[in-house]
Design a protein around this motif. Structure first.
Motif, PDB file in Angstrom:
ATOM      1  N   UNK A 165      21.437 -15.344   8.059  1.00  0.00           N
ATOM      2  CA  UNK A 165      19.888 -15.080   7.670  1.00  0.00           C
ATOM      3  C   UNK A 165      19.580 -16.256   6.607  1.00  0.00           C
ATOM      4  N   UNK A 166      20.369 -16.520   5.574  1.00  0.00           N
ATOM      5  CA  UNK A 166      20.149 -17.462   4.597  1.00  0.00           C
ATOM      6  C   UNK A 166      19.813 -16.553   3.323  1.00  0.00           C
ATOM      7  N   UNK A 167      19.737 -17.127   2.188  1.00  0.00           N
ATOM      8  CA  UNK A 167      19.972 -16.246   0.981  1.00  0.00           C
ATOM      9  C   UNK A 167      18.278 -15.799   0.609  1.00  0.00           C
ATOM     10  N   UNK A 168      17.395 -16.789   1.408  1.00  0.00           N
ATOM     11  CA  UNK A 168      15.927 -16.525   1.006  1.00  0.00           C
ATOM     12  C   UNK A 168      15.365 -15.211   1.940  1.00  0.00           C
ATOM     13  N   UNK A 169      16.077 -14.834   2.828  1.00  0.00           N
ATOM     14  CA  UNK A 169      15.950 -13.587   3.965  1.00  0.00           C
ATOM     15  C   UNK A 169      16.710 -12.357   3.567  1.00  0.00           C
ATOM     16  N   UNK A 170      18.172 -12.876   3.125  1.00  0.00           N
ATOM     17  CA  UNK A 170      19.173 -11.961   3.076  1.00  0.00           C
ATOM     18  C   UNK A 170      19.168 -10.910   1.881  1.00  0.00           C
ATOM     19  N   UNK A 171      18.941 -11.392   0.691  1.00  0.00           N
ATOM     20  CA  UNK A 171      18.882 -10.730  -0.573  1.00  0.00           C
ATOM     21  C   UNK A 171      17.421  -9.709  -0.504  1.00  0.00           C
ATOM     22  N   UNK A 172      16.515 -10.321  -0.282  1.00  0.00           N
ATOM     23  CA  UNK A 172      15.171  -9.462  -0.238  1.00  0.00           C
ATOM     24  C   UNK A 172      15.461  -8.072   0.935  1.00  0.00           C
ATOM     25  N   UNK A 173      16.130  -8.707   1.932  1.00  0.00           N
ATOM     26  CA  UNK A 173      16.642  -7.633   2.983  1.00  0.00           C
ATOM     27  C   UNK A 173      17.375  -6.524   2.514  1.00  0.00           C
ATOM     28  N   UNK A 174      18.613  -6.870   1.868  1.00  0.00           N
ATOM     29  CA  UNK A 174      19.170  -5.929   1.116  1.00  0.00           C
ATOM     30  C   UNK A 174      18.512  -4.666   0.330  1.00  0.00           C
TER      31      UNK A 174
END
Length: 524
Positions: free
Chosen positions: A406-415
């Motif tokens: 996903x890449x950090x830009x999507x991954x961290x907000x997703x978590x």
């Protein structure tokens, strides 16, 4: 459950036989499907000299129909003396660790069970749980309770299933000899001293899984502070340690503060601000009891960057988000508790040690994954069936790989969004399919092939690299029917390809290094 360094943990799985044959989970008993527990009021006296308990549990419940039988779980080791409904005695049958209560003709929504007896002794806590009665170095009694593998049936009558969380929480009222203290879930309501006994009343403000209901007795030194959460709330933060370790309490409090700040950065605000953030020193390694985590790691802090780190404390604290706030109703999905929490341990390395420390940690943990059992267990698993080492490391690796995709830009907000979604938090339980659907909806990506491969099978794609000419190489992943991104280090630097069973060509004057950071699990 606790993470024991994921290497030490593996070595101890051979001891998970549960010699007393107490297990829980599995299919919900048909009689227990007919009612829901709203609240427990547990009133017990701890008798350390005889290692026994005596008292009652009041169960408040709701049912859509009149119940002929109210079925609770309580091990046979305890003697039930009387059961009351509407102030009147009712008949009951207690055998085979089942307490069947036969309600009187009333509209009662409460039952009070009086019981007591010798407590089951933990054989190898917390893996083979029960009561641990010890003495500290000063000769004082010290008692800890661990029950994830056995359920609450080993200390109270209740609806003992992971899908049952009392929606209105629990009151825990424990009486002990003076001058002992009892640390428990929630906030302390009052302390009552009478003659040579003292009673502590604790109350939770949130739903709670029954194995997280807990109490620890000892003579402790307390350190405390108010923690400013990212939500803006001031949350009481406490540590209780044995008197012999009082000089380590302030350091433990600081470690707890740092870990809480780190967890909040990646998973959102502390989930139980109306209660507290706390750890209590226990005579066993650890466990994620809601708002009163057990800590027995002997203050083995290590320096990581500019801060002190305790892997045991950080792991158990992480369960406040995944395990306590986000909870599964079927142990088949226990990896959501353990895998996401273990990944949170890796994020501590990312936050305080930087990328090099993070990737070193990931590679160290991932190389020991045996890929012997699927991460997700069969539907209606018991705790013993579902609990195995790969729900930790492979579960964490799935989340790590997801970050790579996903890449950090999507991954961290997703978590953070998943840990905050009302559909999956507190009394709203979650399963693996919920998680998969959430990630796909959030990211807009079809990840069914990825999740099926890594969560439901033990297969791994096989990396194939072939040289084609002087400066060309072909790369493919054999054995999968989907594609996923891979980083490739070539003579020109890192490039990202979409790899699957079809060959993808890359140009390089040197042999390419596929996935140099170790984002994906594959056979090389």
């Amino acid at each position: 459950m606790k993470k024991i360094t994921l290497v030490l943990l593996f070595g101890l799985f051979t001891q998970l036989s549960f010699s007393q044959n107490w297990d829980w989970g599995g299919p919900v008993d048909p009689l227990q499907q007919k009612f829901e527990v709203r609240h427990y009021r547990l009133e017990l006296e701890l008798l350390p000299e005889t290692q026994s308990i005596q008292g009652s549990n009041t169960v408040t419940f709701s049912a859509s129909e009149k119940l002929d039988t109210l079925r609770l779980n309580l091990i046979e080791a305890y003697q039930v003396s009387i059961v009351l409904m509407d102030g009147k005695e009712v008949q009951f049958n207690h055998q085979n660790d089942i307490l069947d209560i036969f309600p009187i003709d009333c509209t009662c929504d409460q039952v009070q069970v009086f019981y007591g007896g010798k407590t089951p002794i933990a054989v190898n806590p917390p893996w083979e749980g029960g009561f641990t009665w010890e003495k500290d170095q000063l000769g004082n009694h010290w008692m800890g309770l661990s029950s994830q593998g056995e359920g609450s049936q080993i200390f109270m009558p209740g609806l003992d299933h992971p899908s049952s969380e009392p929606s209105e929480g629990v009151d825990i009222i424990i009486t002990v000899p003076k001058p002992y203290f009892v640390a428990s879930n929630g906030r302390q309501v009052e302390t009552v001293v009478k003659n040579e006994k003292v009673t502590y009343h604790w109350s939770t403000s949130y739903p709670i899984n029954v194995y997280n209901i807990n109490f620890t007795m000892g003579i402790f030194h307390e350190e405390k502070m108010d923690f400013l959460s990212v939500s803006g709330a001031l949350v009481p933060m406490h540590v209780w340690v044995l008197q012999e370790n009082r000089n380590k309490a302030k350091s433990l409090l600081e470690v707890l503060k740092t870990s809480t700040e780190t967890q909040e950065k990646y998973f959102g605000a502390f989930p139980f601000p109306e209660d507290k953030i706390a750890v209590v020193e226990t005579p066993y390694l650890g466990m994620e009891h809601q708002t009163i985590n057990a800590y027995g790691n002997n203050f083995q802090f290590v320096q990581l960057g500019k801060v002190q780190y305790d892997w045991l404390l950080h792991h158990e604290l992480g369960h406040e988000w995944f395990g306590n706030k986000v909870s599964v109703g079927d142990w088949a999905d226990m990896w959501i508790h353990e895998g996401l929490t273990a990944y949170g341990d890796w994020l501590f390395y990312w936050e305080h040690g930087g990328p090099e420390a993070y990737f070193t940690k990931v590679k160290s943990e991932s190389k020991n994954i045996p890929h012997a059992r699927p991460v997700v267990g069969p539907i209606n698993s018991t705790e013993e069936q579902a609990y195995h080492p790969e729900i930790y490391t492979k579960g964490a690796m799935v989340i790590h790989s997801l970050r790579g995709i996903l890449g950090d830009e999507s991954f961290f907000p997703m978590l953070k969004a998943f840990a905050s979604d009302e559909r999956f938090t507190y009394q709203n339980l979650v399963n693996t399919n919920d998680f998969i659907e959430f990630v796909q909806a959030y990211s807009g990506k079809n990840l069914q092939g990825f999740f099926h491969l890594y969560l439901y099978s033990t297969d791994l794609p096989r990396l194939k690299v072939s040289k084609k000419g002087k400066s060309k190489y072909s790369i493919s992943l054999q054995g999968i029917a989907f594609e996923m991104p891979l980083e490739v280090l070539t003579s020109e630097g890192i490039q990202r390809i979409i790899a699957g069973s079809k060959e993808v060509d890359v140009l390089s004057t040197t042999p390419p290094v596929v996935d140099p950071s170790g984002w994906m699990m594959m056979k090389r």
